[in-house]
Design a protein around this motif. Structure first.
Motif, mmCIF file in Angstrom:
data_model
loop_
_atom_site.group_PDB
_atom_site.id
_atom_site.type_symbol
_atom_site.label_atom_id
_atom_site.label_comp_id
_atom_site.label_asym_id
_atom_site.label_seq_id
_atom_site.Cartn_x
_atom_site.Cartn_y
_atom_site.Cartn_z
ATOM 1 N N ASP A 1 0.835 -1.201 0.000
ATOM 2 C CA ASP A 1 0.000 0.000 0.000
ATOM 3 C C ASP A 1 0.871 1.253 0.000
ATOM 4 O OD1 ASP A 1 0.513 -0.962 2.549
ATOM 5 O OD2 ASP A 1 -1.251 -0.043 3.438
ATOM 6 N N LYS B 1 -2.064 -7.808 6.129
ATOM 7 C CA LYS B 1 -2.478 -7.084 4.919
ATOM 8 C C LYS B 1 -2.113 -7.852 3.648
ATOM 9 C CE LYS B 1 -2.772 -2.274 6.467
ATOM 10 N NZ LYS B 1 -2.081 -0.965 6.441
ATOM 11 N N VAL C 1 -8.583 -3.025 -2.954
ATOM 12 C CA VAL C 1 -9.067 -2.447 -1.697
ATOM 13 C C VAL C 1 -7.937 -1.681 -1.020
ATOM 14 C CG1 VAL C 1 -9.983 -2.951 0.595
ATOM 15 C CG2 VAL C 1 -10.749 -4.291 -1.391
ATOM 16 N N LEU C 2 -6.808 -2.358 -0.887
ATOM 17 C CA LEU C 2 -5.681 -1.771 -0.160
ATOM 18 C C LEU C 2 -5.188 -0.498 -0.834
ATOM 19 C CD1 LEU C 2 -4.214 -2.624 2.384
ATOM 20 C CD2 LEU C 2 -2.492 -3.729 0.952
ATOM 21 N N LEU D 1 -13.182 3.948 1.489
ATOM 22 C CA LEU D 1 -13.631 2.558 1.364
ATOM 23 C C LEU D 1 -15.141 2.468 1.588
ATOM 24 C CD1 LEU D 1 -10.917 0.769 3.564
ATOM 25 C CD2 LEU D 1 -10.959 0.926 1.072
ATOM 26 N N PHE E 1 -14.234 -2.008 3.927
ATOM 27 C CA PHE E 1 -13.638 -1.842 5.257
ATOM 28 C C PHE E 1 -13.737 -3.145 6.060
ATOM 29 C CE2 PHE E 1 -13.342 0.073 9.617
ATOM 30 C CZ PHE E 1 -12.025 0.476 9.485
ATOM 31 N N HIS F 1 -7.397 -8.056 8.437
ATOM 32 C CA HIS F 1 -5.929 -8.141 8.493
ATOM 33 C C HIS F 1 -5.418 -8.400 9.914
ATOM 34 C CE1 HIS F 1 -5.760 -3.832 9.718
ATOM 35 N NE2 HIS F 1 -4.511 -4.066 10.076
ATOM 36 N N HIS G 1 -5.775 -2.700 16.474
ATOM 37 C CA HIS G 1 -6.928 -1.866 16.074
ATOM 38 C C HIS G 1 -8.075 -1.924 17.075
ATOM 39 C CE1 HIS G 1 -5.443 -0.362 12.292
ATOM 40 N NE2 HIS G 1 -5.092 -1.588 11.908
ATOM 41 N N TYR H 1 -11.696 -3.272 16.442
ATOM 42 C CA TYR H 1 -11.796 -4.630 15.922
ATOM 43 C C TYR H 1 -10.484 -5.363 16.136
ATOM 44 C CZ TYR H 1 -9.365 -2.527 11.850
ATOM 45 O OH TYR H 1 -8.477 -1.874 11.035
ATOM 46 N N ALA I 1 0.344 6.932 10.562
ATOM 47 C CA ALA I 1 -0.596 6.978 9.436
ATOM 48 C C ALA I 1 -1.046 8.424 9.194
ATOM 49 C CB ALA I 1 -1.803 6.075 9.719
ATOM 50 N N ARG J 1 -1.047 8.523 2.288
ATOM 51 C CA ARG J 1 -1.532 7.185 1.960
ATOM 52 C C ARG J 1 -2.250 7.261 0.612
ATOM 53 N NH1 ARG J 1 1.146 5.356 5.807
ATOM 54 N NH2 ARG J 1 0.296 4.217 7.599
ATOM 55 N N TYR K 1 -5.112 6.847 0.048
ATOM 56 C CA TYR K 1 -6.460 7.382 0.250
ATOM 57 C C TYR K 1 -6.463 8.722 0.981
ATOM 58 C CZ TYR K 1 -5.974 5.605 5.069
ATOM 59 O OH TYR K 1 -5.558 5.371 6.350
ATOM 60 N N LYS K 2 -5.290 9.239 1.357
ATOM 61 C CA LYS K 2 -5.285 10.487 2.137
ATOM 62 C C LYS K 2 -3.953 11.227 2.010
ATOM 63 C CE LYS K 2 -4.060 10.387 6.523
ATOM 64 N NZ LYS K 2 -2.599 10.410 6.432
ATOM 65 N N HIS L 1 -10.658 6.261 21.480
ATOM 66 C CA HIS L 1 -9.840 5.329 20.704
ATOM 67 C C HIS L 1 -8.682 4.790 21.567
ATOM 68 C CE1 HIS L 1 -7.804 4.500 16.522
ATOM 69 N NE2 HIS L 1 -7.470 3.582 17.399
HETATM 70 P P1 C2E Z 1 -3.301 2.743 7.858
HETATM 71 O O1 C2E Z 1 -3.418 3.638 6.661
HETATM 72 O O2 C2E Z 1 -1.945 2.331 8.272
HETATM 73 O O3 C2E Z 1 -4.031 3.454 9.069
HETATM 74 C C1 C2E Z 1 -3.928 2.982 10.382
HETATM 75 C C2 C2E Z 1 -4.905 3.654 11.265
HETATM 76 O O4 C2E Z 1 -4.637 5.046 11.379
HETATM 77 C C3 C2E Z 1 -6.358 3.589 10.812
HETATM 78 O O5 C2E Z 1 -6.935 2.366 11.162
HETATM 79 C C4 C2E Z 1 -6.963 4.760 11.562
HETATM 80 O O6 C2E Z 1 -7.233 4.403 12.889
HETATM 81 C C5 C2E Z 1 -5.841 5.780 11.586
HETATM 82 N N1 C2E Z 1 -6.000 6.745 10.501
HETATM 83 C C6 C2E Z 1 -5.432 6.716 9.281
HETATM 84 N N2 C2E Z 1 -5.799 7.820 8.572
HETATM 85 C C7 C2E Z 1 -6.612 8.542 9.358
HETATM 86 C C8 C2E Z 1 -7.284 9.811 9.197
HETATM 87 O O7 C2E Z 1 -7.194 10.460 8.161
HETATM 88 N N3 C2E Z 1 -8.029 10.267 10.260
HETATM 89 C C9 C2E Z 1 -8.154 9.560 11.399
HETATM 90 N N4 C2E Z 1 -8.884 10.052 12.398
HETATM 91 N N5 C2E Z 1 -7.514 8.358 11.586
HETATM 92 C C10 C2E Z 1 -6.755 7.871 10.573
HETATM 93 P P2 C2E Z 1 -8.212 1.845 10.359
HETATM 94 O O8 C2E Z 1 -9.170 2.925 10.119
HETATM 95 O O9 C2E Z 1 -8.710 0.649 11.095
HETATM 96 O O10 C2E Z 1 -7.639 1.395 8.971
HETATM 97 C C11 C2E Z 1 -6.817 0.269 8.844
HETATM 98 C C12 C2E Z 1 -6.221 0.240 7.489
HETATM 99 O O11 C2E Z 1 -7.272 0.202 6.506
HETATM 100 C C13 C2E Z 1 -5.433 1.494 7.115
HETATM 101 O O12 C2E Z 1 -4.112 1.397 7.623
HETATM 102 C C14 C2E Z 1 -5.518 1.467 5.604
HETATM 103 O O13 C2E Z 1 -4.618 0.507 5.077
HETATM 104 C C15 C2E Z 1 -6.915 0.969 5.367
HETATM 105 N N6 C2E Z 1 -7.890 2.078 5.210
HETATM 106 C C16 C2E Z 1 -8.620 2.691 6.151
HETATM 107 N N7 C2E Z 1 -9.427 3.618 5.618
HETATM 108 C C17 C2E Z 1 -9.196 3.614 4.283
HETATM 109 C C18 C2E Z 1 -9.768 4.358 3.154
HETATM 110 O O14 C2E Z 1 -10.630 5.223 3.273
HETATM 111 N N8 C2E Z 1 -9.265 4.049 1.913
HETATM 112 C C19 C2E Z 1 -8.318 3.096 1.719
HETATM 113 N N9 C2E Z 1 -7.884 2.841 0.474
HETATM 114 N N10 C2E Z 1 -7.791 2.367 2.759
HETATM 115 C C20 C2E Z 1 -8.233 2.628 4.006
#
Ligand code: C2E
Ligand code: SIN
Ligand code: SIN
Ligand code: FE
Length: 359
Positions: free
Chosen positions: A167, A217, A224-225, A231, A236, A242, A274, A282, A306, A311, A313-314, A333
């Motif tokens: 990712d 992952k 998805v990733l 998502l 999600f 994962h 998480h 979860y 993160a 990322r 997505y962000k 959290h």
């Molecule tokens: P990750 O990108 O490594 O993010 C880890 C955790 O950081 C997320 O767990 C979330 O708790 C926090 N986090 C990341 N970005 C933000 C943000 O912009 N705002 C806030 N408040 N918290 C943030 P989470 O949500 O359980 O997601 C786990 C993984 O799922 C993420 O790992 C990423 O790989 C994926 N993911 C989550 N949301 C999205 C999304 O909208 N689009 C995509 N493509 N992947 C997503």
């Protein structure tokens, strides 16, 4: 081989002459007529053996051996008592004080005297060899252990990087996360937070294992990733797998390794990173202290990184925005005690993310 050195200590010149005569063909022998002279001589030369008379006018053989055994430099020299006191009490006393043998006067014939001395010199030589052998063995074992640990570390890091690069997350994420965890652990130690729990951890293994927290992952599909946007709820749900998947993979690796401990923490990090303090996380929905401390720590380190990273997505947020989001998650959290700690050490987090920034 150079000759062994033997010191003979006796106040009687006749005895000294007899022993000297018996030994000087085979050893380099020094005759001394008192314990005081012996101690003086030992300051510049350590012999391979001392033959020591017991009854001497000033310092007795017993007094002398006590001094020898009390000094690390001379304690290892084998001492044989030479004496006319041949009752078993005296013999026992001499041996108790650390003599290796007891030769009764009158001095035995040269061939017998030589034989007794030769046996003891042989035993001493074998002792020295055994100590060398042991030291070598220990060095070999620790070198081997070190190389196994390095191998484990390399394999873990490589697996972790393979997972993360899917990712678009770089190896630097793993390095940064390790640094964040270390900062939190140091802060907890200083503040007396969960000190017993931390003391029970092997920190090197813990940090090594922490790298694998997202190994699950691997099972998440690319679309998805790597999705550039938000998502769907279904996607999600897939992402959420994962955690359990990572724990299962690590369990599998552990079953195949004799070395248990090096992955013992990895499964805990993977399974619980998480979970959320209020029970809405979860995969289990655990709340508060039900969440293993490892998971509560990783939640802060992982989310902080993160947030300040880009990322698919962000966009990357600033350090200040990330701190605000983590503060906002206090008691919801994140573990409130750990958020308070994080706020105190957040400058250190900032330094790490700036120094190890992604290109
Ligand atoms: P990750 O990108 O490594 O993010 C880890 C955790 O950081 C997320 O767990 C979330 O708790 C926090 N986090 C990341 N970005 C933000 C943000 O912009 N705002 C806030 N408040 N918290 C943030 P989470 O949500 O359980 O997601 C786990 C993984 O799922 C993420 O790992 C990423 O790989 C994926 N993911 C989550 N949301 C999205 C999304 O909208 N689009 C995509 N493509 N992947 C997503
Ligand atoms: C653990 O496995 O370390 C904790 C178990 C649990 O809290 O579910
Ligand atoms: C703790 O709350 O300190 C223990 C939690 C755990 O790691 O099992
Ligand atoms: Fe994760």
């Amino acid at each position: 081989m150079s000759r062994k050195t033997i010191f003979i200590v006796d106040d009687d010149p006749t005895n000294l002459a007899t022993v000297l005569g018996a030994l000087e063909k085979h050893y380099s022998v020094l005759a001394l007529n008192s314990g005081e002279k012996l101690l003086k001589t030992l300051e510049r030369k350590i012999p391979d053996m001392i033959l020591l008379d017991i009854e001497m006018p000033e310092m007795s053989g017993y007094d002398t051996i006590r001094i020898l055994k009390g000094n690390a430099k001379t304690a290892g020299i084998p001492v044989i008592f030479l004496t006319a006191k041949c009752d078993s009490d005296s013999e026992l006393e001499g041996l108790t004080l650390g003599a290796v043998d007891y030769i009764a006067k009158p001095i035995p014939p040269p061939s017998l005297l030589l034989k007794r001395i030769e046996v003891h010199l042989l035993v001493e030589a074998q002792k020295v060899e055994l100590v060398h052998f042991n030291n070598n063995l220990q060095e070999m074992v620790s070198a081997k252990t070190k190389s196994i640990l390095e191998l484990q570390h390399t394999i873990l890091k490589t697996i972790a990087e393979l997972v993360e690069c899917r990712d678009d997350i770089t190896g630097k994420h793993i390095d940064r996360t390790t640094h964040y965890l270390r900062i939190l652990l140091d802060g907890m130690r200083k503040r007396g937070l969960h000190t017993e729990r931390i003391a029970s951890w092997n920190i090197d293994l813990l940090l090594m294992s922490a790298q694998l927290h997202d190994v699950g992952k691997i099972a998440i599909k690319d679309h998805v990733l790597q999705k550039p946007g938000k998502l769907t709820p279904e996607e999600f749900e897939e992402i959420k797998r994962h955690s359990d998947f990572g724990a299962e993979i690590i369990e599998k690796i552990k079953k195949g390794t004799a070395e248990r401990s090096f992955l013992d923490y990895a499964g805990v990090f993977a399974a619980y990173h998480h979970e959320k303090w209020d029970g809405t996380g979860y995969p289990r929905g655990l709340a508060g202290e039900e969440i293993p401390l490892e998971g509560r720590l990783m939640a802060i380190a992982d989310v902080y990184d993160a947030l300040v990273s880009k990322r698919p997505y962000k966009e990357a947020l600033t350090h200040e925005e990330a701190v605000a989001i983590i503060k906002d998650g206090r008691g919801r959290h994140f573990d409130p005690d750990l958020v308070d700690l994080f706020v105190c050490v957040s400058d250190e987090f900032n330094k790490v993310q700036m120094e190890l920034r992604d290109e």
